[in-house]
Design an enzyme around this catalytic site. Structure first.
Site, PDB file in Angstrom:
ATOM      1  N   ASN A 209       0.877  -1.172   0.000  1.00 39.68           N
ATOM      2  CA  ASN A 209       0.000   0.000   0.000  1.00 39.68           C
ATOM      3  C   ASN A 209       0.915   1.223   0.000  1.00 39.68           C
ATOM      4  OD1 ASN A 209      -2.774   0.988   2.193  1.00 39.68           O
ATOM      5  ND2 ASN A 209      -2.486   1.333   0.028  1.00 39.68           N
TER       6      ASN A 209
ATOM      7  N   CYS B   1      -5.525   5.599   7.574  1.00 38.12           N
ATOM      8  CA  CYS B   1      -4.915   4.556   6.745  1.00 38.12           C
ATOM      9  C   CYS B   1      -3.949   3.786   7.633  1.00 38.12           C
ATOM     10  CB  CYS B   1      -4.179   5.165   5.554  1.00 38.12           C
ATOM     11  SG  CYS B   1      -3.270   3.951   4.563  1.00 38.12           S
TER      12      CYS B   1
ATOM     13  N   ASN C 259      -1.876   1.229   6.965  1.00 44.84           N
ATOM     14  CA  ASN C 259      -0.544   1.084   6.377  1.00 44.84           C
ATOM     15  C   ASN C 259       0.166   2.425   6.321  1.00 44.84           C
ATOM     16  OD1 ASN C 259      -0.664  -1.783   5.773  1.00 44.84           O
ATOM     17  ND2 ASN C 259      -2.159  -1.247   4.212  1.00 44.84           N
TER      18      ASN C 259
ATOM     19  N   HIS D  91     -16.126   0.564   6.400  1.00 44.55           N
ATOM     20  CA  HIS D  91     -15.753  -0.688   5.745  1.00 44.55           C
ATOM     21  C   HIS D  91     -16.950  -1.624   5.657  1.00 44.55           C
ATOM     22  CE1 HIS D  91     -11.356  -0.061   5.776  1.00 44.55           C
ATOM     23  NE2 HIS D  91     -11.612   0.631   6.861  1.00 44.55           N
TER      24      HIS D  91
ATOM     25  N   ASN E 265     -15.097   1.429   1.815  1.00 46.26           N
ATOM     26  CA  ASN E 265     -14.019   0.511   1.467  1.00 46.26           C
ATOM     27  C   ASN E 265     -14.584  -0.896   1.625  1.00 46.26           C
ATOM     28  OD1 ASN E 265     -11.694   2.587   1.535  1.00 46.26           O
ATOM     29  ND2 ASN E 265     -12.635   2.825   3.546  1.00 46.26           N
TER      30      ASN E 265
ATOM     31  N   GLU F 229     -10.584   0.183  -2.278  1.00 44.00           N
ATOM     32  CA  GLU F 229     -10.604   1.363  -1.431  1.00 44.00           C
ATOM     33  C   GLU F 229     -11.299   2.520  -2.141  1.00 44.00           C
ATOM     34  OE1 GLU F 229      -7.410   2.336   1.240  1.00 44.00           O
ATOM     35  OE2 GLU F 229      -6.169   0.747   0.367  1.00 44.00           O
ATOM     36  N   ARG F 230     -12.166   3.174  -1.412  1.00 43.67           N
ATOM     37  CA  ARG F 230     -12.880   4.324  -1.992  1.00 43.67           C
ATOM     38  C   ARG F 230     -11.871   5.410  -2.380  1.00 43.67           C
ATOM     39  NH1 ARG F 230     -15.441   7.648   3.174  1.00 43.67           N
ATOM     40  NH2 ARG F 230     -13.542   7.593   4.410  1.00 43.67           N
TER      41      ARG F 230
ATOM     42  N   CYS G 150      -4.792  -2.846   2.874  1.00 43.98           N
ATOM     43  CA  CYS G 150      -5.508  -1.799   3.593  1.00 43.98           C
ATOM     44  C   CYS G 150      -5.457  -2.165   5.066  1.00 43.98           C
ATOM     45  CB  CYS G 150      -6.947  -1.686   3.110  1.00 43.98           C
ATOM     46  SG  CYS G 150      -7.932  -0.467   4.015  1.00 43.98           S
TER      47      CYS G 150
ATOM     48  N   GLY H  47      -8.768  -1.863   6.774  1.00 44.54           N
ATOM     49  CA  GLY H  47      -9.592  -2.943   6.268  1.00 44.54           C
ATOM     50  C   GLY H  47      -9.259  -4.273   6.916  1.00 44.54           C
TER      51      GLY H  47
END
Length: 283
Positions: A11, A73, A75, A168, A199, A217-218, A226, A229
Site C-alpha cells: 500500500n 490509513c 498502512n 468498511h 471501502n 478502497e474508496r 488496507c 480494512g
C-alpha cells in the site's frame, strides 16, 4: 518539493514533510492527484503530509489518489511512524499520531544494532471499532450490520459493516483470487447504502487464525493492502464467530497481524513499513 515514497504491505503513498511546505487544502488536493498518477506523477495510492501537532507527537494528513481526504490509513500510519523515527524527527519508540482528530498510539520494534535507525515492525492501537450503523455510516433499519444481505449488480452478498475511523464493508467469498473485483468494486464503493462511500474487503477464510483479503478502497480502487480494512476484517470475524481474536491477514502485498478482544477493546495492528525512494518534483 521534496518527497519520500514508502510502502506498507504494498500500500504505497507519497510522503511529504508538512513542516517544510505551506499549501492550501485546494493545492494539497491538486498535489495528491498529480503525484499519485502512476503514469505522469510519482505513483501511489495517495499522498500523506506529516505535520507538527499540538495534540499528538505528529499529525498524518491523508489524501486519496483522487484528491479526496481520507480519515485513516493503517498502512499509511505505520509508514509515518517509520518516517519520523528513520529521519530522526523523534527518538521515541512509543509516541502518538493524530489523523482526522483521532489519536493513535504507536510502538516501534527497532533494530538496536542498526546504524540506519531501522524499524523491524510497528504496532498501532487503532482504537475501538465503531459498529453502530448510523456512525459508520451505513443505511440500515438495524442498529448494527452483521451478516446482512446487500444487493449489488443483481446478486445478493452478505456483509458486515465496521468503521475504523473510515467505513468498511466486509464480504466473505469462497474464492477471493477469482472474485471479479475489478468489475464489482466500484459498485460496492458507490452503493446507495453508504452515504460517504465505502471501502470493501473481500475475504476468504483459510482457518480460524488466517484469512486472505482483497480490497477495493474508496477514491483509489484495488490496492495491495488496507490496514484499517484488515482491522475491520478481524472485527467482522469475531462478530460472525468465524475467526479467533488474533489473526493473520494475508494481503496481496504482505501480511498483517490483527488482534481484537471484543466489545470495549481496541484493535491492535502489527506490520512492517519501508522506505522505497526519495526525490524532488515541481508542483
Amino acid at each position: 518539493m521534496k518527497f519520500t515514497k514508502m510502502q506498507g504491505c504494498g500500500n504505497d503513498y507519497v510522503y511529504i514533510n508538512g513542516a517544510e511546505v505551506n499549501f492550501s487544502p485546494e493545492k494539497k488536493t491538486e498535489i495528491a492527484k498529480k503525484l499519485s498518477d502512476r503514469h505522469f506523477g510519482v505513483g501511489g495510492d495517495g499522498v500523506i503530509f506529516i505535520n507538527p501537532s499540538d495534540q499528538a507527537d505528529f499529525e498524518m494528513e491523508m489524501y486519496n489518489a483522487d484528491g479526496s481526504r481520507g480519515e485513516m490509513c493503517g498502512n499509511g500510519i505505520r509508514c509515518v511512524a517509520v518516517y519520523v523515527y528513520g529521519k530522526g524527527l523523534t527518538d521515541k519508540k512509543e509516541f502518538s499520531i493524530i489523523s482526522a482528530g483521532k489519536i493513535k498510539k504507536i510502538w516501534l520494534d527497532v533494530d538496536e544494532n542498526s546504524q540506519t535507525r531501522k524499524v523491524n515492525s510497528v504496532r498501532v492501537d487503532m482504537g475501538q471499532p465503531i459498529l453502530e450503523a448510523e456512525n459508520i455510516p451505513v443505511l440500515s433499519e438495524k442498529e448494527t450490520v452483521v451478516n446482512e444481505p446487500i444487493e449489488v449488480e443483481g446478486n445478493v452478498y452478505f456483509h458486515t459493516c465496521v468503521s475504523m475511523g473510515n467505513p468498511h464493508s466486509v464480504v466473505y467469498v469462497d474464492d477471493v483470487d477469482n472474485f471479479p473485483l475489478e468489475r464489482l468494486g466500484k459498485h460496492f464503493e458507490n452503493h446507495p447504502s453508504f452515504p460517504k462511500r465505502v471501502n470493501t474487503e473481500f475475504i476468504q477464510i483459510i482457518d480460524r487464525q488466517n484469512v486472505k483479503m482483497r480490497v477495493w478502497e474508496r477514491g483509489t480502487g484495488e490496492t495491495f493492502a488496507c490496514g484499517t480494512g484488515a482491522c475491520a476484517t478481524a472485527v467482522a470475524g469475531v462478530l460472525n464467530g468465524c475467526t479467533d481474536k488474533e489473526i493473520t491477514v494475508h494481503l496481496l502485498g504482505g501480511k498483517l497481524k490483527i488482534k481484537w478482544e471484543g466489545n470495549g477493546h481496541p484493535v491492535y495492528m502489527t506490520g512492517a513499513a519501508e522506505f522505497v525512494f526519495e526525490g524532488e518534483i515541481a508542483v
